[in-house]
Design an enzyme around this catalytic site. Structure first.
Site, short mmCIF file in Angstrom:
data_model
loop_
_atom_site.label_atom_id
_atom_site.label_comp_id
_atom_site.label_asym_id
_atom_site.label_seq_id
_atom_site.Cartn_x
_atom_site.Cartn_y
_atom_site.Cartn_z
N ASN A 10 52.42 14.10 59.44
CA ASN A 10 51.02 13.93 59.03
C ASN A 10 50.88 14.53 57.63
O ASN A 10 50.84 15.75 57.49
CB ASN A 10 50.11 14.65 60.03
CG ASN A 10 48.67 14.68 59.57
OD1 ASN A 10 48.26 13.93 58.68
ND2 ASN A 10 47.87 15.56 60.19
N LYS A 12 48.43 14.53 55.77
CA LYS A 12 47.04 14.97 55.49
C LYS A 12 46.61 14.44 54.12
O LYS A 12 47.02 13.36 53.72
CB LYS A 12 46.93 16.49 55.57
CG LYS A 12 47.59 17.07 56.82
CD LYS A 12 47.16 18.46 57.08
CE LYS A 12 48.02 19.05 58.19
NZ LYS A 12 47.41 20.16 58.86
N HIS A 95 42.27 14.42 65.38
CA HIS A 95 42.92 15.61 64.82
C HIS A 95 41.87 16.72 64.68
O HIS A 95 40.72 16.45 64.36
CB HIS A 95 43.53 15.27 63.46
CG HIS A 95 44.44 16.33 62.95
ND1 HIS A 95 43.98 17.49 62.38
CD2 HIS A 95 45.80 16.43 62.94
CE1 HIS A 95 45.01 18.25 62.04
NE2 HIS A 95 46.13 17.62 62.37
N GLU A 97 41.29 18.78 62.45
CA GLU A 97 40.62 18.84 61.14
C GLU A 97 39.49 17.82 61.06
O GLU A 97 38.48 18.04 60.41
CB GLU A 97 41.65 18.65 60.01
CG GLU A 97 42.51 19.89 59.85
CD GLU A 97 43.91 19.64 59.32
OE1 GLU A 97 44.18 18.56 58.79
OE2 GLU A 97 44.74 20.57 59.45
N GLU A 171 48.00 20.21 70.04
CA GLU A 171 47.98 20.96 68.79
C GLU A 171 46.97 22.11 68.90
O GLU A 171 45.78 21.91 68.62
CB GLU A 171 47.56 20.04 67.64
CG GLU A 171 48.47 18.88 67.40
CD GLU A 171 48.49 18.48 65.93
OE1 GLU A 171 49.58 18.40 65.37
OE2 GLU A 171 47.40 18.27 65.35
N GLY A 177 48.79 24.78 60.47
CA GLY A 177 48.78 25.21 59.08
C GLY A 177 48.72 26.72 58.90
O GLY A 177 48.48 27.22 57.81
N SER A 218 52.50 24.20 62.99
CA SER A 218 53.48 25.01 62.28
C SER A 218 54.93 24.76 62.72
O SER A 218 55.74 25.69 62.78
CB SER A 218 53.14 26.51 62.40
OG SER A 218 51.89 26.76 61.77
N GLY A 240 52.43 20.36 57.36
CA GLY A 240 52.99 20.91 56.12
C GLY A 240 54.47 20.61 55.89
O GLY A 240 54.87 20.20 54.80
C1 PEP Z 1 49.07 18.79 61.80
O1 PEP Z 1 48.49 18.53 60.77
O2 PEP Z 1 48.95 18.01 62.77
C2 PEP Z 1 49.87 20.00 61.91
C3 PEP Z 1 50.45 20.27 63.03
O3 PEP Z 1 49.97 20.76 60.76
P1 PEP Z 1 51.07 21.94 60.47
O4 PEP Z 1 52.39 21.41 60.90
O5 PEP Z 1 50.98 22.15 59.00
O6 PEP Z 1 50.65 23.12 61.27
#
Ligand code: PEP
Length: 264
Positions: A10, A12, A95, A97, A171, A177, A218, A240
Site C-alpha cells: 500500500n 498510500k 483502511h 486512515e 491491521e 506506521g 509495521s 511504509g
Molecule cells: C498500511 O498502510 O496498511 C500499513 C500497514 O502501513 P505500515 O506498514 O507502514 O504500518
C-alpha cells in the site's frame, strides 16, 4: 485448506508517476523468481495506469487504495468501481486512515465491498482496533463489529479454484506506521479467535477457511517471517516498507519461504 499467500504494498499517498517508474522495474526484477506468493502493488490512482504498463507480462497484480460505491454520476473527486476494475484486480477498502481522516464508516465499507465484488474486483477489507480500544480490551468487539457490519448482506462463496474473492487485512491501528508491530502470536490469535469465527458465523466454515487473512502494521523484511510463520496469517498488507524495493522483496521472499516450509 491451502490458501495462496498474498503480499500487497500500500503505497498510500507516495510516489509520483516518475518515482513509480523508478521503483517498479526494481520490484519486477527482484520479485520475478519468487514463486508461491501473490504479489500486489497498490499505488495512488494517478500512477495506476503507468504501473499497469510496467507490470505487463509479470505475475504482479495491481490494486487501488479506495473507490466510491456509485456506478457513475456527479461525485466530484471520486472514482467508480468500474473505473478501478478497468485497471486493477484488487481494491483496499476500509483502511484505518480512511476511517480516521475521511470519516469512512462500516456502512460505507459495506457499500463499497458490494460494489467492488459486483465489478469483479477483489476487495482487501481492513479491520483493526485503535490503541485505546486495545488497552480497554475491546479488540474482539471492534473487529467483530467491523466485519459483521462491513459485510452484512455481502454474498460470498468458494469458487471453482477453492478461493473466495475477498480478503481481510487485520491491521491494529496502533501498529500502522508506528514501527510497533503486533507480535505474530497476538495477531494470529485475533485471526483465529475473532476473524475466522466471525466469517464462519456469517458464511459457514468452508468460506471462513478459504478467505485469506493478511496482517498489516509495521511489517518489514526483518520481522515479516514472524507473521508468516503463523498458521492463520496468509500474507501481509505493507505500507511504509513497500516503498523500498529491497524491503518489499525481502517481505515477499519471507512469505515464500515460511509458507513453503508449512507445506512440507
Ligand atoms: C498500511 O498502510 O496498511 C500499513 C500497514 O502501513 P505500515 O506498514 O507502514 O504500518
Amino acid at each position: 485448506m491451502i490458501r495462496l499467500p498474498l503480499v500487497a504494498g500500500n503505497w498510500k499517498m507516495h510516489k509520483t508517476i516518475a518515482e513509480a517508474r523508478q521503483l517498479v522495474p526494481e520490484l519486477v526484477y527482484g520479485l520475478q523468481d519468487i514463486e508461491g506468493v501473490q504479489k500486489v502493488l497498490c499505488p495512488p490512482f494517478t500512477a495506476l495506469l503507468s504501473v499497469k504498463a510496467l507490470l505487463e507480462g509479470t505475475d504482479i497484480g495491481l490494486g487501488a487504495q479506495n473507490m466510491f460505491w456509485e456506478t457513475e454520476g456527479a461525485y466530484t473527486g471520486e472514482v467508480s468501481p468500474k473505473m478501478v476494475a478497468e485497471l486493477c484486480q484488487y481494491v483496499i477498502l476500509g483502511h484505518s486512515e480512511r476511517r480516521i481522516y475521511f470519516g469512512e464508516t462500516d456502512e460505507g465499507v459495506r457499500r463499497k465491498v458490494k460494489a467492488a465484488l459486483a465489478v469483479g474486483l477483489s476487495p482487501i477489507v481492513c479491520v483493526g482496533e485503535t490503541l485505546e480500544e486495545n488497552e480497554n480490551g475491546k479488540t474482539e468487539v471492534v473487529v467483530r463489529r467491523q466485519l459483521e457490519e462491513g459485510l452484512r448482506g455481502v454474498e460470498l462463496e468458494v469458487d471453482e479454484s477453492g478461493g473466495v474473492p475477498l480478503l481481510v487485512a487485520y491491521e491494529p491501528v496502533w501498529a500502522i506506521g508506528t514501527g510497533k508491530a503486533a507480535s505474530g502470536e497476538i495477531a494470529n490469535r485475533v485471526v483465529e479467535e475473532v476473524i475466522r469465527p466471525t466469517l464462519a458465523s456469517l458464511y459457514g466454515e468452508r468460506v471462513a477457511q478459504a478467505v485469506r487473512v493478511l496482517y498489516g502494521g509495521s511489517v518489514k523484511a526483518a520481522n515479516a517471517a514472524e507473521f508468516f510463520e503463523q498458521p492463520g496469517i496468509d500474507g501481509a498488507l505493507v505500507g511504509g516498507a513497500s516503498l523500498k524495493a529491497e524491503e518489499f522483496i525481502g517481505i515477499v521472499s519471507a512469505a515464500a519461504s515460511s509458507k513453503q516450509r508449512q507445506l512440507t
